[in-house]
Design an enzyme around this catalytic site. Structure first.
Site, short mmCIF file in Angstrom:
data_model
loop_
_atom_site.label_atom_id
_atom_site.label_comp_id
_atom_site.label_asym_id
_atom_site.label_seq_id
_atom_site.Cartn_x
_atom_site.Cartn_y
_atom_site.Cartn_z
N THR A 1 0.81 -1.27 0.00
CA THR A 1 0.11 -0.04 0.00
C THR A 1 0.76 1.23 -0.09
O THR A 1 1.73 1.19 0.57
CB THR A 1 -0.80 0.05 1.40
OG1 THR A 1 -1.40 -1.36 1.67
CG2 THR A 1 -1.74 1.10 1.26
N ARG B 1 -12.32 -9.62 -1.17
CA ARG B 1 -11.75 -9.09 0.07
C ARG B 1 -11.37 -7.75 0.24
O ARG B 1 -10.98 -7.11 -0.93
CB ARG B 1 -10.53 -9.90 0.44
CG ARG B 1 -9.65 -9.64 1.64
CD ARG B 1 -8.47 -8.79 1.34
NE ARG B 1 -7.61 -8.60 2.59
CZ ARG B 1 -6.90 -7.68 2.61
NH1 ARG B 1 -6.51 -6.92 1.77
NH2 ARG B 1 -5.71 -7.65 3.60
N VAL B 2 -11.54 -6.94 1.35
CA VAL B 2 -11.21 -5.79 1.42
C VAL B 2 -10.30 -5.66 2.65
O VAL B 2 -10.89 -6.18 3.78
CB VAL B 2 -12.57 -4.68 1.56
CG1 VAL B 2 -12.20 -3.03 2.01
CG2 VAL B 2 -13.26 -4.72 0.25
N GLY B 3 -9.39 -4.77 2.46
CA GLY B 3 -8.42 -4.76 3.85
C GLY B 3 -8.65 -3.50 4.67
O GLY B 3 -9.64 -2.93 4.44
N ASP B 4 -7.64 -2.97 5.21
CA ASP B 4 -7.61 -1.85 5.86
C ASP B 4 -7.55 -0.35 5.22
O ASP B 4 -8.03 0.97 5.76
CB ASP B 4 -6.31 -1.65 6.89
CG ASP B 4 -5.12 -1.74 6.15
OD1 ASP B 4 -4.98 -2.49 5.24
OD2 ASP B 4 -4.01 -0.81 6.49
N THR C 1 0.37 0.37 6.37
CA THR C 1 0.61 -0.53 5.44
C THR C 1 0.90 -2.12 6.02
O THR C 1 1.35 -2.04 6.96
CB THR C 1 1.95 -0.17 4.58
OG1 THR C 1 2.28 -0.97 3.51
CG2 THR C 1 3.32 -0.12 5.25
N GLY C 2 0.80 -2.80 5.22
CA GLY C 2 1.07 -4.44 5.70
C GLY C 2 -0.17 -5.03 5.63
O GLY C 2 -1.27 -4.71 4.89
N GLY D 1 -3.60 -5.89 6.26
CA GLY D 1 -4.77 -5.12 6.63
C GLY D 1 -5.72 -5.68 7.87
O GLY D 1 -6.04 -4.99 8.63
N1 GLY Z 1 -2.50 -2.85 3.56
C1 GLY Z 1 -3.27 -3.41 2.44
C2 GLY Z 1 -4.43 -4.43 2.85
O1 GLY Z 1 -4.02 -5.23 3.43
O2 GLY Z 1 -5.23 -4.72 1.88
#
Ligand code: GLY
Length: 323
Positions: free
Chosen positions: A181, A209-212, A232-233, A235
């Protein structure tokens, strides 16, 4: 008697660890404005675009949008925008959010076929009564706003996906290609804070899927009176601990940006310790910027880098880390 915030402002804490957090780096990077910081040292080019706006007394929100678009447009960056790695079904979907100096925000999740989700997110913020649009609705909105539709799957990303299919095992990769990210935070010459966060998400994620990154308070948070943070990383870990909102709240309590990031990393570590789960293959990195222009970073593991541009120039930095 000084209260905690006044005490920190005196600056004598430079050599004194704060109770309970064991950090000796208080006030390591002092504040100046304008300033822009972004995740991963690959953001040097993104910072250049942001700085062009900031050095001409431009608006922090324009700076972060222009900055992260550099990576969204770059097919060689396989974790953001065009050229991002697809999900396990070979489909590229993008997530992004943006937040301004008034605490307004916009986001898109699970957006396909448009390479600049950050600009679509800004339109959501500015042109709709909502803060987030998802999937087909986000796509229709992007189309209506005049964004150009395109195929986001590059030959390089398709080849990587086909290779992954040979085993088809989903495992998070730490510091994947040394960047994932892009989160960017900026403070402009007038003292306005803004942030942006954009990603193609975890490679080989489940479809949908959706992350942070597009979640306000997780991948990004801006409080114009206090500061801003981004992540970042992996999520999932950031969402479970409301990472960016937590960091801004810690800065509100008087912690420096780096200390606040460390507290958020420690929150992830203690949660996993309690549950007996391992973070061996997990990276999360946080950046924070306060309203005076002081910045800091912290990550779970070694290898999280970032880029800073202020009056001292544009440069790569290594984050402090926990293990
Ligand atoms: N930080 C990006 C994700 O996990 O989607």
């Amino acid at each position: 008697m000084l209260n905690r915030k006044q005490f920190l402002k005196t600056g004598f804490l430079g050599a004194i660890p704060l109770a309970g957090i064991g950090c000796t780096n208080v006030n390591k990077f002092t504040g100046s404005k304008p300033v822009v910081i972004a995740t991963w040292n690959t953001a040097i080019k993104a910072n250049e675009a942001a700085w062009k706006i900031l050095e001409n007394e431009g608006y922090a929100l324009d700076a972060v949008e222009a900055g992260v678009r550099v990576e969204e447009d770059d097919p060689m960056n396989m974790s953001v925008g065009y050229g991002g790695r697809p999900d396990r079904e070979g489909i590229v979907s993008l997530d992004a959010c943006i937040m301004d100096d008034k605490g307004e925000c916009g986001a898109v999740v699970f957006l396909q076929n448009y390479k600049n989700p950050i600009s679509v997110a800004r339109k959501v913020m500015e042109e709709t009564p909502h803060i987030m649009l998802a999937g087909k609705g986000a796509q229709q909105f992007a189309k209506d706003q005049g964004f150009e539709e395109m195929d986001l799957l590059t030959p390089k990303a398709k080849e990587a996906w086909e290779k992954w299919l040979e085993n088809g095992k989903y495992e998070p990769e730490v510091n994947i290609e040394n960047h994932d990210t892009i989160g960017m935070l900026a403070l402009d010459a007038e003292g306005r804070l803004s942030g942006a966060c954009t990603t193609s998400g975890a490679a080989w994620k489940m479809h949908g899927r959706v992350g942070d990154s597009p979640l306000i308070g997780a991948g990004l948070f801006v409080d114009p009176e206090i500061g801003a943070a981004c992540a970042t990383g992996l999520g999932e870990e950031v969402v479970k601990t409301a990472g960016s909102a937590l960091i801004v709240e810690m800065m509100r309590q008087g912690y420096s940006p780096e200390e606040a990031c460390k507290i958020a990393v420690d929150r992830i570590i203690s949660r996993n310790k309690r549950n007996g789960t391992s973070l061996k293959n997990t990276q999360v990195g946080y950046l924070a910027l306060n309203k005076d222009g002081a910045f800091g970073a912290y990550s779970i593991q070694e290898g999280f880098t970032y880029a800073v541009y202020n009056a001292d120039g544009n440069r790569k930095m290594d984050s402090e880390f926990r293990s």
